[in-house]
Write a protein that holds these residues in place. Structure first.
Motif, PDB file in Angstrom:
ATOM      1  N   ALA A  90       2.648   0.219 -27.538  1.00 52.52           N
ATOM      2  CA  ALA A  90       3.663   1.230 -27.238  1.00 52.52           C
ATOM      3  C   ALA A  90       3.201   2.176 -26.132  1.00 52.52           C
ATOM      4  CB  ALA A  90       3.998   2.013 -28.501  1.00 52.52           C
ATOM      5  N   TYR A  91       3.142   1.675 -24.896  1.00 52.60           N
ATOM      6  CA  TYR A  91       2.766   2.478 -23.734  1.00 52.60           C
ATOM      7  C   TYR A  91       3.314   1.785 -22.492  1.00 52.60           C
ATOM      8  CZ  TYR A  91      -0.780  -1.107 -22.934  1.00 52.60           C
ATOM      9  OH  TYR A  91      -1.412  -2.300 -22.714  1.00 52.60           O
ATOM     10  N   ILE A  92       3.149   2.415 -21.339  1.00 46.47           N
ATOM     11  CA  ILE A  92       3.502   1.770 -20.075  1.00 46.47           C
ATOM     12  C   ILE A  92       2.222   1.597 -19.260  1.00 46.47           C
ATOM     13  CG2 ILE A  92       5.893   2.522 -20.029  1.00 46.47           C
ATOM     14  CD1 ILE A  92       5.095   4.813 -18.213  1.00 46.47           C
ATOM     15  N   PRO A  93       2.139   0.566 -18.431  1.00 44.59           N
ATOM     16  CA  PRO A  93       0.909   0.303 -17.688  1.00 44.59           C
ATOM     17  C   PRO A  93       0.542   1.375 -16.664  1.00 44.59           C
ATOM     18  CG  PRO A  93       2.204  -1.699 -17.873  1.00 44.59           C
ATOM     19  CD  PRO A  93       3.066  -0.565 -18.364  1.00 44.59           C
ATOM     20  N   ALA A  94       1.543   2.032 -16.076  1.00 48.27           N
ATOM     21  CA  ALA A  94       1.267   3.087 -15.091  1.00 48.27           C
ATOM     22  C   ALA A  94       2.475   3.994 -14.985  1.00 48.27           C
ATOM     23  CB  ALA A  94       0.945   2.479 -13.731  1.00 48.27           C
ATOM     24  N   ILE A  95       2.208   5.226 -14.569  1.00 48.88           N
ATOM     25  CA  ILE A  95       3.289   6.197 -14.399  1.00 48.88           C
ATOM     26  C   ILE A  95       2.972   7.101 -13.209  1.00 48.88           C
ATOM     27  CG2 ILE A  95       2.282   7.863 -16.018  1.00 48.88           C
ATOM     28  CD1 ILE A  95       5.218   8.505 -16.883  1.00 48.88           C
ATOM     29  N   GLN A  96       4.012   7.410 -12.453  1.00 45.31           N
ATOM     30  CA  GLN A  96       3.867   8.308 -11.311  1.00 45.31           C
ATOM     31  C   GLN A  96       4.402   9.674 -11.676  1.00 45.31           C
ATOM     32  OE1 GLN A  96       5.690   6.949  -7.666  1.00 45.31           O
ATOM     33  NE2 GLN A  96       5.362   8.905  -6.627  1.00 45.31           N
ATOM     34  N   THR A  97       3.658  10.698 -11.275  1.00 48.83           N
ATOM     35  CA  THR A  97       4.137  12.071 -11.365  1.00 48.83           C
ATOM     36  C   THR A  97       3.721  12.754 -10.067  1.00 48.83           C
ATOM     37  OG1 THR A  97       4.149  14.126 -12.657  1.00 48.83           O
ATOM     38  CG2 THR A  97       2.114  12.857 -12.680  1.00 48.83           C
ATOM     39  N   GLY A  98       4.698  13.224  -9.312  1.00 48.03           N
ATOM     40  CA  GLY A  98       4.407  13.795  -8.003  1.00 48.03           C
ATOM     41  C   GLY A  98       3.758  12.738  -7.119  1.00 48.03           C
ATOM     42  N   ASN A  99       2.635  13.117  -6.487  1.00 51.91           N
ATOM     43  CA  ASN A  99       1.956  12.166  -5.610  1.00 51.91           C
ATOM     44  C   ASN A  99       0.780  11.468  -6.304  1.00 51.91           C
ATOM     45  OD1 ASN A  99       0.185  14.381  -5.642  1.00 51.91           O
ATOM     46  ND2 ASN A  99      -0.513  13.976  -3.568  1.00 51.91           N
ATOM     47  N   LEU A 100       0.747  11.545  -7.634  1.00 51.66           N
ATOM     48  CA  LEU A 100      -0.309  10.875  -8.398  1.00 51.66           C
ATOM     49  C   LEU A 100       0.270   9.741  -9.227  1.00 51.66           C
ATOM     50  CD1 LEU A 100      -2.293  13.965  -9.761  1.00 51.66           C
ATOM     51  CD2 LEU A 100      -2.903  12.513  -7.810  1.00 51.66           C
ATOM     52  N   VAL A 101      -0.533   8.678  -9.373  1.00 54.96           N
ATOM     53  CA  VAL A 101      -0.189   7.589 -10.278  1.00 54.96           C
ATOM     54  C   VAL A 101      -1.361   7.425 -11.234  1.00 54.96           C
ATOM     55  CG1 VAL A 101       0.425   5.161 -10.535  1.00 54.96           C
ATOM     56  CG2 VAL A 101       1.201   6.427  -8.523  1.00 54.96           C
ATOM     57  N   PHE A 102      -1.049   7.403 -12.520  1.00 56.19           N
ATOM     58  CA  PHE A 102      -2.037   7.238 -13.587  1.00 56.19           C
ATOM     59  C   PHE A 102      -1.818   5.883 -14.230  1.00 56.19           C
ATOM     60  CE2 PHE A 102      -1.055  11.693 -13.144  1.00 56.19           C
ATOM     61  CZ  PHE A 102      -2.285  12.336 -13.236  1.00 56.19           C
ATOM     62  N   THR A 103      -2.904   5.143 -14.457  1.00 61.47           N
ATOM     63  CA  THR A 103      -2.751   3.890 -15.182  1.00 61.47           C
ATOM     64  C   THR A 103      -3.209   4.070 -16.617  1.00 61.47           C
ATOM     65  OG1 THR A 103      -4.960   2.948 -14.822  1.00 61.47           O
ATOM     66  CG2 THR A 103      -3.313   2.568 -13.091  1.00 61.47           C
ATOM     67  N   SER A 104      -2.683   3.235 -17.472  1.00 61.70           N
ATOM     68  CA  SER A 104      -3.247   3.063 -18.807  1.00 61.70           C
ATOM     69  C   SER A 104      -4.521   2.254 -18.629  1.00 61.70           C
ATOM     70  CB  SER A 104      -2.261   2.301 -19.692  1.00 61.70           C
ATOM     71  OG  SER A 104      -1.089   3.043 -19.875  1.00 61.70           O
ATOM     72  N   GLY A 105      -5.331   2.212 -19.659  1.00 56.96           N
ATOM     73  CA  GLY A 105      -6.529   1.386 -19.597  1.00 56.96           C
ATOM     74  C   GLY A 105      -6.150  -0.075 -19.423  1.00 56.96           C
ATOM     75  N   GLN A 106      -6.829  -0.743 -18.508  1.00 60.70           N
ATOM     76  CA  GLN A 106      -6.550  -2.148 -18.218  1.00 60.70           C
ATOM     77  C   GLN A 106      -7.723  -3.011 -18.668  1.00 60.70           C
ATOM     78  OE1 GLN A 106      -3.551  -3.220 -17.036  1.00 60.70           O
ATOM     79  NE2 GLN A 106      -2.945  -1.080 -17.245  1.00 60.70           N
ATOM     80  N   LEU A 107      -7.404  -4.050 -19.380  1.00 61.56           N
ATOM     81  CA  LEU A 107      -8.406  -4.996 -19.862  1.00 61.56           C
ATOM     82  C   LEU A 107      -8.628  -6.087 -18.818  1.00 61.56           C
ATOM     83  CD1 LEU A 107      -7.122  -5.416 -23.534  1.00 61.56           C
ATOM     84  CD2 LEU A 107      -8.906  -3.878 -22.696  1.00 61.56           C
ATOM     85  N   PRO A 108      -9.693  -6.862 -18.937  1.00 62.28           N
ATOM     86  CA  PRO A 108      -9.933  -7.956 -18.003  1.00 62.28           C
ATOM     87  C   PRO A 108      -9.113  -9.200 -18.345  1.00 62.28           C
ATOM     88  CG  PRO A 108     -11.765  -7.800 -19.529  1.00 62.28           C
ATOM     89  CD  PRO A 108     -10.842  -6.640 -19.823  1.00 62.28           C
ATOM     90  N   LEU A 109      -7.805  -9.034 -18.298  1.00 63.36           N
ATOM     91  CA  LEU A 109      -6.893 -10.148 -18.559  1.00 63.36           C
ATOM     92  C   LEU A 109      -6.640 -10.902 -17.260  1.00 63.36           C
ATOM     93  CD1 LEU A 109      -4.342  -8.234 -20.786  1.00 63.36           C
ATOM     94  CD2 LEU A 109      -5.884 -10.042 -21.563  1.00 63.36           C
ATOM     95  N   LYS A 110      -6.709 -12.209 -17.330  1.00 65.71           N
ATOM     96  CA  LYS A 110      -6.389 -13.061 -16.187  1.00 65.71           C
ATOM     97  C   LYS A 110      -5.553 -14.202 -16.723  1.00 65.71           C
ATOM     98  CE  LYS A 110      -8.396 -15.191 -12.161  1.00 65.71           C
ATOM     99  NZ  LYS A 110      -9.605 -15.338 -11.360  1.00 65.71           N
ATOM    100  N   ASP A 111      -4.401 -14.404 -16.123  1.00 66.46           N
ATOM    101  CA  ASP A 111      -3.455 -15.429 -16.593  1.00 66.46           C
ATOM    102  C   ASP A 111      -3.136 -15.242 -18.074  1.00 66.46           C
ATOM    103  OD1 ASP A 111      -3.457 -16.602 -14.024  1.00 66.46           O
ATOM    104  OD2 ASP A 111      -5.260 -17.752 -14.521  1.00 66.46           O
TER     105      ASP A 111
END
Length: 152
Positions: free
Chosen positions: A23-44
């Protein structure tokens, strides 16, 4: 050279924007900043590696996985802003490392992500960061990377 061209010149590929696995989003922009959620080493769609540093995995073992987690962060950002060339600078990254009780070199694992971002963005890739050890990470991942970027 565009950011995508730079990534390709390093022999890497920007993956598709990641999808949330909870229950989250991968990234969000606020103003001139973009914050990511934690990203795992997923490939394919699969974890590249599982395990714990200091309990079976070494710093070298997780280099590609750490870089993939950082690339997934860039992909999440691209999913919000479209073109990675809009990034003015990498502001901060956070690196979570699944660590055994005696492992104290989380900063060296984080260097894999930091060095990749410097290779891609040059001086604009120089950033503040933290690297912390965790007893475990989601899905058994050895590393998780989050980042904040500013847009120009």
């Amino acid at each position: 050279m565009s950011i995508l061209e730079k990534i390709k010149s390093l022999g890497l590929e920007l993956p598709p924007a990641p999808k949330a696995i909870a229950a989250y989003i991968p990234a969000i922009q606020t103003g001139n900043l973009v914050f990511t959620s934690g990203q795992l080493p997923l490939k394919d769609g699969k974890l590249m590696l599982t395990g714990t540093l200091g309990a079976g995995l070494s710093i070298d073992d997780v280099k590609a996985a750490t870089e993939q987690a950082a690339l997934n962060g860039l992909a999440a950002i691209a999913g919000v802003i479209g073109d990675l060339d809009k990034i003015k600078s990498i502001v901060k990254i956070g690196v979570f490392v699944s660590s055994g009780p005696d492992f104290t070199e989380q900063h060296l694992v984080a260097n894999h992500a930091s060095n990749l971002l410097l290779s891609i963005f040059g001086e604009a890739g120089r950033h503040a960061r933290f690297a912390v050890g965790n007893s475990s990470l989601p899905l058994g991942a050895p590393v998780e990377v989050e980042m904040t970027v500013s847009l120009g």
